[in-house]
Each structure stands twice: as structure tokens, then as C-alpha cells.
Design a protein around this motif. Sequence first.
Motif, mmCIF file in Angstrom:
data_model
loop_
_atom_site.group_PDB
_atom_site.id
_atom_site.type_symbol
_atom_site.label_atom_id
_atom_site.label_comp_id
_atom_site.label_asym_id
_atom_site.label_seq_id
_atom_site.Cartn_x
_atom_site.Cartn_y
_atom_site.Cartn_z
ATOM 1 N N GLY A 1 16.637 22.900 -48.910
ATOM 2 C CA GLY A 1 16.986 24.058 -49.731
ATOM 3 C C GLY A 1 16.338 25.356 -49.273
ATOM 4 O O GLY A 1 16.784 26.447 -49.644
ATOM 5 N N THR A 2 15.290 25.259 -48.445
ATOM 6 C CA THR A 2 14.607 26.485 -47.981
ATOM 7 C C THR A 2 15.229 27.016 -46.682
ATOM 8 O O THR A 2 14.809 28.063 -46.191
ATOM 9 N N LEU A 3 16.206 26.303 -46.114
ATOM 10 C CA LEU A 3 16.803 26.731 -44.848
ATOM 11 C C LEU A 3 17.858 27.814 -45.082
ATOM 12 O O LEU A 3 18.468 27.878 -46.143
ATOM 13 N N SER A 4 18.103 28.597 -44.044
ATOM 14 C CA SER A 4 19.196 29.579 -44.094
ATOM 15 C C SER A 4 20.535 28.842 -44.000
ATOM 16 O O SER A 4 20.578 27.650 -43.679
ATOM 17 N N GLY A 5 21.617 29.575 -44.246
ATOM 18 C CA GLY A 5 22.950 28.963 -44.165
ATOM 19 C C GLY A 5 23.225 28.367 -42.798
ATOM 20 O O GLY A 5 23.755 27.258 -42.678
ATOM 21 N N GLY A 6 22.854 29.101 -41.755
ATOM 22 C CA GLY A 6 23.086 28.609 -40.399
ATOM 23 C C GLY A 6 22.288 27.353 -40.107
ATOM 24 O O GLY A 6 22.782 26.406 -39.477
ATOM 25 N N GLU A 7 21.041 27.338 -40.583
ATOM 26 C CA GLU A 7 20.185 26.158 -40.371
ATOM 27 C C GLU A 7 20.719 24.960 -41.163
ATOM 28 O O GLU A 7 20.680 23.827 -40.689
ATOM 29 N N GLN A 8 21.225 25.228 -42.366
ATOM 30 C CA GLN A 8 21.815 24.131 -43.151
ATOM 31 C C GLN A 8 23.049 23.556 -42.442
ATOM 32 O O GLN A 8 23.287 22.357 -42.473
ATOM 33 N N GLN A 9 23.831 24.445 -41.785
ATOM 34 C CA GLN A 9 24.994 23.961 -41.036
ATOM 35 C C GLN A 9 24.540 23.087 -39.864
ATOM 36 O O GLN A 9 25.122 22.042 -39.592
ATOM 37 N N MET A 10 23.489 23.521 -39.190
ATOM 38 C CA MET A 10 22.938 22.712 -38.094
ATOM 39 C C MET A 10 22.446 21.364 -38.618
ATOM 40 O O MET A 10 22.646 20.320 -37.974
#
Length: 236
Positions: A135-144
Motif C-alpha cells: 500500500g505504500t508503493l506508487s502506482g507504477g511500483e504497484q503495477q511492477m
Amino acid sequence: MSILHVEDLNVYYGSIHAVKGISFDVEEGEIVTLIGANGAGKSTTLNTVAGLLKPREGKVEFEGESLLGIPPHKIVSRGMALCPEGRRVFLQMSVRDNLEMGAFTRTNSAEVADSLEMVFERFPRLKEREGQSAGTLSGGEQQMLAMGRALMSKPRLLMLDEPSMGLAPILVQEIFNIIKALHDAGTTVLLVEQNARMALSIADRAYVLETGKVSMSGNAADLANDERVKQAYLGG
């Protein structure tokens, strides 16, 4: 032989006929993309292939065997993984735990550890954030993370549903570079993508979906140069 063969697929949501007789094939080693406007039936098609929706009629065959009626987790064990639209990572769990969830169908812990290393090599940012909650990741990191989680099942066919949705243009480029690298390393890819220009730039072949039907199909480069596709999906 096609790794994935879909024939005359018909899917309904209640009385709404969402997918109307779609047929397509994915050959081993290809990137195939399904493009089309919102509501064209792209995500419904992927979710049906993944076993999350039941078609009213049609065939879905993976490596020559029917997938109809097989539970989704068994489909994963057979070598197919879906990276869903909207990422769907487990926000409270750590990055590492999310990734390990992707390997839940595998029993060899040494091989799972190898896959984890491979994912961290592909996505160094996930390695840096291994212990953080998703939940602390950015959108791009969550996609990764969602892509990494799908790779943890060691799929022969990776299905990606709108991987660039909601991402800044620089991150879209990065995600597409990663898709290309995964493909170059031997993964067959079926890509559903709103960003038709990017999808056609990396795909071998493409199918254009309109209101639940395939309206055009062919070589991705040819479709990218087709006037009708340009007008409808590439901003003229």
C-alpha cells in the motif's frame, strides 16, 4: 500449434451479451494484443480465458487442452497467469509476501527462490522495497509488483490487463520496456491495452475488438498504419 486457441467465445453478464463470438489464437513466442474502446469486451475475454468468468458457449484451449470448467488456480498451475486490471495487489502485505503469493501453486521452494531472484533482477525497485507494505508503493511500483507476482507462477503465457492504466507517460514507457524484455526472455504475452499506440508498437499481431466482436485483425505494424485504426484509436 497455438499455445492459446479461443473460438466463438460468447460471454454474458446477466442479459448483457458482452463477448459475441470472438475467435483468436496466440502462437508460442508471440506478443498478441487486443485493442479497442472501453466496453469492447477486452477484459471480459481475458477473465474468461483465466477461468474467472464462464462463457455461455465457445472454446478456450491452452496447449491443446480445454480450460472450460477448470478452476482458476488449476489454470495457473498449467502455465498461464493473469496480471489483472487495477493491479489488485494485497495492500496490507509486504512486497515480498505479495510475490510469494504468486507462487502458491508451486511446491519446489528452491525454484520459487530462483523465481524471486529473477523478479528482483527484473524489478530492482521491488528489491529495494521488499519489506514495505504494498500500500505504500506508487502506482507504477504497484503495477511492477502485480507483474512480478504473476511471473512468480513461472507462466508460459502471461496475460496483462491494462498494465499502463493510470500511469504517468514515463512509467508507461518503462512498463512496456519490461513487457518487451519478458517476451525477449521467452514468455508468450497476451496484452489487453487501452493505449493502442504502445500496444501495437511492441506486439507481433493484434485483434481490434468493437462491441464484443473482432472487427479487424492482423500484423500489428500493418494495423498501426491502417487509416481506420488511426482514426479510431491512434488519434487520427
